[in-house]
Design a protein around this motif. Structure first.
Motif: not given
Length: 241
Positions: A26-55
């Protein structure tokens, strides 16, 4: 039959790891949902998919990552990003310290360090609620399934960009709040003093968010101070024997 159950108990090597994986779902499911929105923010500031995964894999903190991405978008200096991340995530130092009381005497320093490196708010919650001495493999099991989900969620958000409507992305974060409630309700029902401390933390946290001067502090700093004050008062007034 009883011997087989003992081998698979939470205190055994396999049972500890397997129980951690199970409780981490259940933690993993919640994490995926919240991290998804963080990913949109990360993409807007210039991070690519690999950089976002590592961060995300090495940070695993929504407030810390959000602050880091925001500062990165504002082209802040590295020292400012590091300083903000330390302040926002300083509460994990308290959590790791509290968790040392759960280890069996004689647990190696290596296992203690590895376990502390896996700590997030939710993993700390299920680890501190572990009955008896904490099996490090339990925490590692929860980490093994929840951390990749967090990192993949951020990666997916970067890839998806702004395709999904903002209100749908925000709604996905509700799962994380439900997980917080699931962590605090059982011990609050079992021990009235814990319930009072939880209610006080809610009230004081909301009050500090609107009070002059204090409201200007970072949420991480307020969390640290409230944790120290509330736990200290609870320990003095109603100590656990």
């Amino acid at each position: 039959m009883s011997l087989q159950r003992n081998k698979l108990s939470k205190n055994s090597s396999f049972g500890g790891w397997g129980a951690g994986l199970r409780d981490g779902i259940p933690i993993a499911l919640g994490y995926y949902a919240v991290a998804f929105s963080l990913g949109i923010i990360a993409g807007n500031v210039g991070l690519n998919a690999f950089m976002g995964f590592i961060a995300s894999f090495f940070t695993r903190a929504s407030a810390g990552e959000y602050a880091g991405y925001t500062l990165a978008g504002a082209q802040a200096a590295y020292i400012e990003v590091i300083g903000m991340s330390l302040i926002a995530n300083l509460r994990y130092l308290l959590m790791s310290t509290a968790l040392t009381q759960k280890f069996r005497p004689g647990t190696s320093l290596f296992k203690r360090i590895i376990t502390s490196a896996c700590i997030t708010d939710e993993i700390f919650g299920i680890s501190i609620a572990y009955k008896g001495y904490l099996n490090p493999r339990y925490t590692l099991g929860a980490f093994a399934i929840s951390t990749p989900a967090w990192a993949l969620g951020c990666t997916s958000g970067i890839i998806a960009g702004n395709i999904l409507p903002a209100n749908i992305v925000s709604a996905l974060s509700v799962a994380l709040y439900g997980m917080f409630i699931a962590i605090i309700i059982p011990p609050s029902k079992k021990d009235r003093n814990v319930g009072i401390a939880v209610c006080c933390s809610f009230a004081l946290s909301g009050l500090c968010a609107i009070m002059p001067v204090i409201s200007e502090w970072s949420s991480g700093t307020r969390t640290i101070l409230l944790t120290i004050i509330i736990s200290a008062v609870a320990a003095i007034v109603k100590p656990v024997k």
